[in-house]
Design an enzyme around this catalytic site. Structure first.
Site, PDB file in Angstrom:
ATOM      1  N   ARG A 115      23.884  -5.568 -40.781  1.00  0.00           N
ATOM      2  CA  ARG A 115      25.142  -4.836 -40.747  1.00  0.00           C
ATOM      3  C   ARG A 115      25.526  -4.406 -42.152  1.00  0.00           C
ATOM      4  O   ARG A 115      25.683  -5.238 -43.037  1.00  0.00           O
ATOM      5  CB  ARG A 115      26.245  -5.709 -40.136  1.00  0.00           C
ATOM      6  N   THR A 119      30.256  -0.084 -44.028  1.00  0.00           N
ATOM      7  CA  THR A 119      30.498   0.736 -42.835  1.00  0.00           C
ATOM      8  C   THR A 119      30.441  -0.071 -41.544  1.00  0.00           C
ATOM      9  O   THR A 119      30.883   0.402 -40.500  1.00  0.00           O
ATOM     10  CB  THR A 119      29.460   1.858 -42.746  1.00  0.00           C
ATOM     11  N   ASP A 211      29.933 -17.028 -39.692  1.00  0.00           N
ATOM     12  CA  ASP A 211      28.684 -16.277 -39.566  1.00  0.00           C
ATOM     13  C   ASP A 211      27.631 -17.187 -38.953  1.00  0.00           C
ATOM     14  O   ASP A 211      27.202 -18.166 -39.575  1.00  0.00           O
ATOM     15  CB  ASP A 211      28.231 -15.792 -40.944  1.00  0.00           C
ATOM     16  N   ASP A 214      24.353 -17.609 -41.060  1.00  0.00           N
ATOM     17  CA  ASP A 214      24.537 -18.447 -42.241  1.00  0.00           C
ATOM     18  C   ASP A 214      24.664 -19.916 -41.868  1.00  0.00           C
ATOM     19  O   ASP A 214      24.086 -20.786 -42.533  1.00  0.00           O
ATOM     20  CB  ASP A 214      25.787 -18.002 -43.013  1.00  0.00           C
TER      21      ASP A 214
END
Length: 220
Positions: A115, A119, A211, A214
């Site tokens: 990602r 944006t 996340d 992560d």
């Protein structure tokens, strides 16, 4: 835990909220910010098997003749070709491991997407799928359905390769991600353990669990 009315409402939109007590308990442990990496990884593997169980509930069966130690009988077996698990890298591999424990004969596709932090759009860097994917049922895997940019891009790519029977499985979903994926691919049902409140300014699910990649790999 999702209430019965909430689960029923989402079901009308093609979303199956798996509110089994074991799923919800394990999800709660994964949400805790102090849960260590090794425990987070173990819980994700366990919960993925439970999600796989629900997502494959409608697989077609046929019958074959077998011999038990007592006598012969007609017994059910899976009909046709087996599944393809399509993991959206890298976090999708956390769901993949548990699902392969449950269905070791499944083929595997990998869709590498990241990602863009500015944006939030999905950028593809890798794609590899079985040649006969068009003849198999495909279960797309990604722990988090947030903006759905990666999910939409992955399903787009898989359909380009001929996949026609697809299901999306995630650990958590945001309403924004659900609406985006369903608007682009209304033929793809979604299976998730929970639908959270929404997204923050950075595109993360709230309250979420951070996340997933992560936390699973011990990176930041």
């Amino acid at each position: 835990m999702a209430t019965e009315s909430a689960a029923a409402r989402w079901a009308q939109e093609g979303v199956h909220v798996i509110d089994h007590p074991l799923v919800q308990h394990k999800l709660t442990l994964m949400r805790v910010k102090d849960t260590p990496t090794v425990e987070f990884r173990r819980l994700l593997r366990e919960i993925s098997m439970l999600l796989c169980y629900e997502a494959t509930r409608d697989l077609e069966l046929t019958r074959t003749t077998i011999e038990t130690p007592i006598q012969s009988m007609e017994a059910p077996v899976l009909a046709g070709k087996k599944l393809v698990f399509a993991s959206i890298l890298r976090a999708g591999n956390g769901l993949l491991e548990g699902m392969l424990d449950l269905v070791p004969s499944a083929r595997v596709a990998h869709v590498g997407l990241y990602r863009d932090p500015k944006t939030l759009t999905a950028v593809e860097y890798y794609f590899k799928a079985p040649e006969d994917i068009a003849t198999r049922r495909v279960i797309v895997l990604d722990p988090m359905l947030a903006t759905a940019n990666s999910a939409v891009a992955a399903v787009d790519r898989l359909k380009e390769r001929g996949a026609g029977d697809l299901t999306f499985v995630c650990l958590l979903a945001a309403p924004e991600g659900i609406h985006r994926l369903r608007s682009h691919h209304p033929d793809v049902p979604i299976f998730t353990a929970a639908v959270d409140e929404g997204l923050n300014d950075h595109g993360y699910i709230v309250p979420g669990l951070g996340d997933a990649g992560d936390r699973m790999f011990g990176t930041k």
